[in-house]
Scaffold this active site. Structure first.
Site, PDB file in Angstrom:
ATOM      1  N   ASN A   1       9.115   8.092  -5.612  1.00 18.02           N
ATOM      2  CA  ASN A   1       8.806   8.401  -4.357  1.00 18.02           C
ATOM      3  C   ASN A   1       7.974   7.460  -3.622  1.00 18.02           C
ATOM      4  O   ASN A   1       6.647   7.585  -4.157  1.00 18.02           O
ATOM      5  CB  ASN A   1       8.501   9.933  -3.953  1.00 18.02           C
ATOM      6  N   TRP A   2       8.179   6.289  -3.083  1.00 17.99           N
ATOM      7  CA  TRP A   2       7.311   5.500  -2.820  1.00 17.99           C
ATOM      8  C   TRP A   2       6.524   5.818  -1.287  1.00 17.99           C
ATOM      9  O   TRP A   2       5.572   5.156  -0.957  1.00 17.99           O
ATOM     10  CB  TRP A   2       7.945   3.990  -2.425  1.00 17.99           C
ATOM     11  N   LYS A   3       6.858   6.891  -0.779  1.00 20.33           N
ATOM     12  CA  LYS A   3       6.261   7.291   0.447  1.00 20.33           C
ATOM     13  C   LYS A   3       6.179   6.047   1.414  1.00 20.33           C
ATOM     14  O   LYS A   3       6.995   5.169   1.581  1.00 20.33           O
ATOM     15  CB  LYS A   3       4.843   7.902   0.010  1.00 20.33           C
TER      16      LYS A   3
ATOM     17  N   HIS B   1      10.027  17.741   1.802  1.00 13.98           N
ATOM     18  CA  HIS B   1       8.688  17.323   0.976  1.00 13.98           C
ATOM     19  C   HIS B   1       7.511  17.946   1.731  1.00 13.98           C
ATOM     20  O   HIS B   1       7.595  18.181   3.080  1.00 13.98           O
ATOM     21  CB  HIS B   1       8.427  15.830   0.920  1.00 13.98           C
TER      22      HIS B   1
ATOM     23  N   GLU C   1       7.052  21.188  -6.402  1.00 16.80           N
ATOM     24  CA  GLU C   1       6.209  20.362  -6.149  1.00 16.80           C
ATOM     25  C   GLU C   1       5.029  21.031  -5.748  1.00 16.80           C
ATOM     26  O   GLU C   1       4.865  21.084  -4.104  1.00 16.80           O
ATOM     27  CB  GLU C   1       6.430  19.069  -5.157  1.00 16.80           C
TER      28      GLU C   1
ATOM     29  N   GLY D   1      -0.662  14.110  -5.646  1.00 14.38           N
ATOM     30  CA  GLY D   1      -1.743  13.107  -5.084  1.00 14.38           C
ATOM     31  C   GLY D   1      -3.166  13.501  -5.553  1.00 14.38           C
ATOM     32  O   GLY D   1      -3.944  12.662  -5.212  1.00 14.38           O
TER      33      GLY D   1
ATOM     34  N   SER E   1       1.463  14.531  -9.320  1.00 15.83           N
ATOM     35  CA  SER E   1       0.572  13.879 -10.311  1.00 15.83           C
ATOM     36  C   SER E   1       1.235  13.581 -11.565  1.00 15.83           C
ATOM     37  O   SER E   1       0.412  13.505 -12.920  1.00 15.83           O
ATOM     38  CB  SER E   1      -0.889  14.639 -10.531  1.00 15.83           C
TER      39      SER E   1
ATOM     40  N   GLY F   1       2.563   8.649  -6.540  1.00 14.49           N
ATOM     41  CA  GLY F   1       1.571   7.363  -6.843  1.00 14.49           C
ATOM     42  C   GLY F   1       1.889   6.445  -7.964  1.00 14.49           C
ATOM     43  O   GLY F   1       2.217   5.263  -7.862  1.00 14.49           O
TER      44      GLY F   1
HETATM   45  P1  PGA Z   1       2.432  12.080  -6.859  1.00 12.42           P
HETATM   46  O1  PGA Z   1       3.369  12.567  -5.653  1.00 12.42           O
HETATM   47  O2  PGA Z   1       3.189  11.722  -8.001  1.00 12.42           O
HETATM   48  O3  PGA Z   1       1.704  11.230  -6.427  1.00 12.42           O
HETATM   49  O4  PGA Z   1       1.476  13.528  -6.907  1.00 12.42           O
HETATM   50  C1  PGA Z   1       4.645  13.309  -6.035  1.00 12.42           C
HETATM   51  C2  PGA Z   1       5.353  13.481  -4.700  1.00 12.42           C
HETATM   52  O5  PGA Z   1       4.723  13.832  -3.683  1.00 12.42           O
HETATM   53  O6  PGA Z   1       6.538  13.481  -4.723  1.00 12.42           O
END
Ligand code: PGA
Length: 254
Positions: A8-10, A98, A170, A176, A215, A237
């Protein structure tokens, strides 16, 4: 069951940077790995077309997901992107629900349910995210909260429409933050969700994948991904770094 790893590149990377990252990831993977693991990248809408073009031109096995979809099919809804438009780009998956969209854009369980329906109508696989806040966890109300998110999100789903559904646990406090959920936490919630959906008519080990996100990194991915109830990971991330993302993929015992 074949595991699935989703990056997930956001809100990161323009389409040229996206192509570079896709090519770097593809180059670092063994030729046949995509036969054994579903690998999915979820860039911004602006990169979907470019990445899909590279994938079809170079005949890559990596799949693409959008990060969201409109509740609407068409009409006067400035700024929205419909499931039908995504399907025309050969997009395979879409993330919905999300926690960042629920928090910053007021996405409700009802919105998630409508989005899910739009995706299924267009034969796009939904990646439905759910998970509790720190407060709900410490209060002990997290399973009740998750039950409601899942039941509302999946309301009215028809058996004949579901080819594949990804349910991504999640926990908000793990996203994050570098604070990954413990294996016991993950197993407890995924077992609970599996029980919840296993009486739904579309449920089978093939149609519903239960995954974890929050994470995930090369340091913890092996333990998470090689736990039998965990069908994969949603990686934020660490998916922006080709080496880390590939290390996560390679940590799956094949
Ligand atoms: P993260 O994000 O791996 O940076 O914690 C996961 C997500 O939001 O899908």
């Amino acid at each position: 069951m074949k595991k699935i790893i989703i990056g997930n590149w956001k809100l990161n990377l323009d389409h040229l940077q996206g192509i570079q990252l896709l090519q770097k990831i593809n180059y670092s993977l063994d030729k046949d790995i995509e036969e054994k693991i579903d690998i999915v990248l979820s860039p911004s809408h602006t990169s979907l077309r470019s990445l899909q073009t590279v994938i079809s031109t170079d005949n890559l096995k990596i799949k693409i997901s959008s990060q969201d979809v409109s509740t609407y099919s068409d009409g006067a809804f400035t700024g929205e992107v419909s499931a039908m438009q995504l399907k025309k780009l050969n997009i395979d998956y879409s993330i919905i629900g999300h926690s960042e969209r629920r928090l910053h854009f007021n996405e409700t369980d009802n919105d998630v349910n409508i989005k899910l329906t739009r995706l299924l109508e267009n034969e796009i696989f939904p990646i439905l995210c759910f998970g509790e806040s720190l407060e709900q966890r410490s209060e002990g109300s997290y399973l009740e909260f998750i039950k409601n998110q899942i039941n509302e999100g999946l309301k009215g789903v028809r058996k004949d429409k579901v080819n594949k559904l990804v349910l991504a646990y999640e926990p908000i406090w793990a996203i994050g933050t570098g604070e990954v959920a413990s294996i016991e936490n993950i197993v407890e919630v995924l077992d609970f969700v599996k029980d919840l959906v296993s009486d739904k008519p579309y449920f089978s080990d093939e149609t519903v994948k239960l995954i974890y996100g929050g994470s995930v990194s090369p340091d913890n991915s092996s333990e998470i991904l090689n736990t039998s109830i965990v069908d994969g990971a949603l990686v934020g991330g660490a998916s922006l770094d080709a080496d880390k993302f590939v290390d996560i993929i390679k940590s799956v015992n094949l």
